[in-house]
Enzyme design. Structure first.
Site, PDB file in Angstrom:
ATOM      1  N   ASP A  74       0.854  -1.174   0.000  1.00 26.91           N
ATOM      2  CA  ASP A  74       0.000   0.000   0.000  1.00 26.91           C
ATOM      3  C   ASP A  74       0.902   1.240   0.000  1.00 26.91           C
ATOM      4  O   ASP A  74       2.082   1.162   0.350  1.00 26.91           O
ATOM      5  CB  ASP A  74      -0.879  -0.038   1.259  1.00 26.91           C
ATOM      6  CG  ASP A  74      -1.714   1.197   1.439  1.00 26.91           C
ATOM      7  OD1 ASP A  74      -2.381   1.604   0.478  1.00 26.91           O
ATOM      8  OD2 ASP A  74      -1.689   1.769   2.547  1.00 26.91           O
ATOM      9  N   ASP A  76      -0.303   5.080   0.906  1.00 27.00           N
ATOM     10  CA  ASP A  76      -0.569   6.100   1.916  1.00 27.00           C
ATOM     11  C   ASP A  76      -0.431   5.540   3.326  1.00 27.00           C
ATOM     12  O   ASP A  76      -0.999   4.487   3.646  1.00 27.00           O
ATOM     13  CB  ASP A  76      -1.973   6.673   1.729  1.00 27.00           C
ATOM     14  CG  ASP A  76      -2.112   7.427   0.419  1.00 27.00           C
ATOM     15  OD1 ASP A  76      -1.770   8.611   0.385  1.00 27.00           O
ATOM     16  OD2 ASP A  76      -2.548   6.804  -0.576  1.00 27.00           O
ATOM     17  N   GLU A  83      -1.493  10.743   4.013  1.00 23.54           N
ATOM     18  CA  GLU A  83      -2.669  10.373   3.247  1.00 23.54           C
ATOM     19  C   GLU A  83      -2.844  11.475   2.201  1.00 23.54           C
ATOM     20  O   GLU A  83      -3.228  12.608   2.517  1.00 23.54           O
ATOM     21  CB  GLU A  83      -3.910  10.276   4.142  1.00 23.54           C
ATOM     22  CG  GLU A  83      -3.890   9.115   5.117  1.00 23.54           C
ATOM     23  CD  GLU A  83      -4.144   7.771   4.453  1.00 23.54           C
ATOM     24  OE1 GLU A  83      -4.715   7.749   3.340  1.00 23.54           O
ATOM     25  OE2 GLU A  83      -3.771   6.741   5.054  1.00 23.54           O
ATOM     26  N   ARG A 119     -15.138  11.866  -0.675  1.00 22.25           N
ATOM     27  CA  ARG A 119     -13.932  12.689  -0.514  1.00 22.25           C
ATOM     28  C   ARG A 119     -13.512  13.344  -1.826  1.00 22.25           C
ATOM     29  O   ARG A 119     -13.141  14.513  -1.853  1.00 22.25           O
ATOM     30  CB  ARG A 119     -12.797  11.826   0.045  1.00 22.25           C
ATOM     31  CG  ARG A 119     -12.984  11.459   1.512  1.00 22.25           C
ATOM     32  CD  ARG A 119     -11.896  10.540   2.012  1.00 22.25           C
ATOM     33  NE  ARG A 119     -11.977   9.224   1.391  1.00 22.25           N
ATOM     34  CZ  ARG A 119     -10.985   8.344   1.366  1.00 22.25           C
ATOM     35  NH1 ARG A 119      -9.817   8.645   1.912  1.00 22.25           N
ATOM     36  NH2 ARG A 119     -11.148   7.168   0.802  1.00 22.25           N
ATOM     37  N   SER A 163      -2.646   1.057  -4.608  1.00 17.33           N
ATOM     38  CA  SER A 163      -3.221   2.048  -3.707  1.00 17.33           C
ATOM     39  C   SER A 163      -4.655   2.367  -4.073  1.00 17.33           C
ATOM     40  O   SER A 163      -5.014   2.414  -5.254  1.00 17.33           O
ATOM     41  CB  SER A 163      -2.383   3.343  -3.779  1.00 17.33           C
ATOM     42  OG  SER A 163      -2.992   4.387  -3.053  1.00 17.33           O
ATOM     43  N   GLY A 164      -5.460   2.621  -3.049  1.00 14.35           N
ATOM     44  CA  GLY A 164      -6.791   3.158  -3.260  1.00 14.35           C
ATOM     45  C   GLY A 164      -6.759   4.657  -3.484  1.00 14.35           C
ATOM     46  O   GLY A 164      -7.802   5.296  -3.617  1.00 14.35           O
ATOM     47  N   LYS A 208      -6.964  -4.864  -4.790  1.00 16.41           N
ATOM     48  CA  LYS A 208      -5.642  -5.073  -4.200  1.00 16.41           C
ATOM     49  C   LYS A 208      -5.320  -6.567  -4.096  1.00 16.41           C
ATOM     50  O   LYS A 208      -4.213  -7.004  -4.442  1.00 16.41           O
ATOM     51  CB  LYS A 208      -5.573  -4.415  -2.819  1.00 16.41           C
ATOM     52  CG  LYS A 208      -5.538  -2.895  -2.861  1.00 16.41           C
ATOM     53  CD  LYS A 208      -5.298  -2.303  -1.480  1.00 16.41           C
ATOM     54  CE  LYS A 208      -5.062  -0.811  -1.554  1.00 16.41           C
ATOM     55  NZ  LYS A 208      -4.635  -0.232  -0.275  1.00 16.41           N
ATOM     56  N   ASP A 231      -1.816  -0.740   5.937  1.00 13.69           N
ATOM     57  CA  ASP A 231      -2.161  -0.180   7.245  1.00 13.69           C
ATOM     58  C   ASP A 231      -3.655  -0.077   7.503  1.00 13.69           C
ATOM     59  O   ASP A 231      -4.064   0.132   8.638  1.00 13.69           O
ATOM     60  CB  ASP A 231      -1.559   1.220   7.387  1.00 13.69           C
ATOM     61  CG  ASP A 231      -2.293   2.245   6.537  1.00 13.69           C
ATOM     62  OD1 ASP A 231      -2.897   3.179   7.110  1.00 13.69           O
ATOM     63  OD2 ASP A 231      -2.277   2.121   5.307  1.00 13.69           O
ATOM     64  N   ASN A 234      -8.891  -1.623   4.060  1.00 11.78           N
ATOM     65  CA  ASN A 234      -8.963  -2.023   2.655  1.00 11.78           C
ATOM     66  C   ASN A 234      -7.737  -2.823   2.218  1.00 11.78           C
ATOM     67  O   ASN A 234      -7.696  -3.334   1.106  1.00 11.78           O
ATOM     68  CB  ASN A 234      -9.157  -0.796   1.752  1.00 11.78           C
ATOM     69  CG  ASN A 234      -7.966   0.136   1.747  1.00 11.78           C
ATOM     70  OD1 ASN A 234      -7.286   0.302   2.753  1.00 11.78           O
ATOM     71  ND2 ASN A 234      -7.710   0.760   0.620  1.00 11.78           N
TER      72      ASN A 234
END
Length: 284
Positions: A74, A76, A83, A119, A163-164, A208, A231, A234
């Protein structure tokens, strides 16, 4: 881990019912492998984490390849300390609001896709110059990131960043850290401003996991030879799919789902967890 820590660990495991504990230093007075007979893995981890709270504990089976042949990480709050969407939201004057949503999503309290949409919508109209400013002023690799990637590649591993977040950040971060590939969401932009949407389909927890499994096929290995780091909630499916899933400074759900939690060391602790001593690191 010091020699005194090792003595305490042996005593704690014996009290918990271990029949035999054998040790082999990975790096003297830094990291040690404990081979434990008579206790299941969750009991070993719980015993050591509660009795030695200042140490990072990774539990894994003895059999199998130690240095993994695939790293899927991942970005962030894992490879970088920020983030990115929260930092970007600061330029729109909405950081506190967006950061609260990010935190809840990473704890697994909100649906990821819905939280992402909310967001990103809050960023509609933001000039793309904020992306470059965020990268230049706020995005920094976590300690040990380059050494982790360079050392794993030197030991024959493929390294993938998934990454998301967004490709406008993963592309430069992947280049900085030395990853072979990056996978992330694409922000939709027109006329130099964010539209407040992302291109479909989104990169989520299922993606992922699918990326990890797809990369295993690409490399020609089984998931047991893969390492995943993350972390947030997700990241859980890929942490569980990998032969070694490590949570890094993680939210509680991710930490519980992983084979261990790096809470104190930097990203090079993940090299020690694979039995790679400091003398074999590629310092980058």
């Amino acid at each position: 881990m010091s020699s005194n820590d090792l003595a305490l660990a042996r005593a704690l495991l014996a009290q918990a019912g271990a029949k035999r504990v054998r040790e082999a230093w990975v790096d003297f007075d830094v990291a040690v492998d404990l081979h434990v007979d008579g206790l299941v893995a969750p009991a070993v981890r719980a015993t050591l984490e509660s009795g030695l709270p200042g140490l990072d504990i990774i539990v894994q089976p003895e059999e199998g390849r130690r240095p993994k042949r695939l790293l899927v990480a991942d970005m962030d709050s894992t490879i970088i300390g920020q983030e990115c969407i929260d930092e970007l939201a600061d330029f729109a004057g909405r950081k506190a609001e967006i950061a609260a949503i990010t935190e809840a999503a990473m704890r697994g309290e909100l649906d990821f896709a819905q939280a992402l949409a909310a967001r990103v919508a809050a960023l509609a109209g933001l000039a793309t110059g904020a992306i470059q400013q965020t990268l230049a002023e706020r995005v920094h690799l976590n300690p040990g990131a380059r050494t982790l990637v360079a050392t794993m590649k030197a030991h024959g591993a493929r390294c993938v960043l998934v990454s998301g977040g967004f490709t406008v950040f993963t592309e430069p971060v992947a280049a900085m850290a030395g990853f072979d590939r990056q996978v992330a969401n694409r922000l939709e932009i027109s006329g130099g401003r964010l539209l407040g949407t992302v291109r479909q389909p989104i990169i989520d927890s299922a993606t992922k996991r699918a990326t990890l499994l797809g990369e295993c096929k690409h490399v020609g290995i089984g998931p047991e030879d893969a390492l995943a780091i993350g972390d947030g909630a997700n990241d859980i499916p890929m942490l569980e799919a990998a032969g070694l899933g490590i949570a890094y400074r993680a939210k509680p759900k991710a930490a519980a789902a992983a084979d261990g939690h790096v809470r104190h060391g930097d990203l090079t602790a993940i090299l020690l967890a694979q039995g790679i001593a400091r003398s074999r690191w590629v310092m980058a």
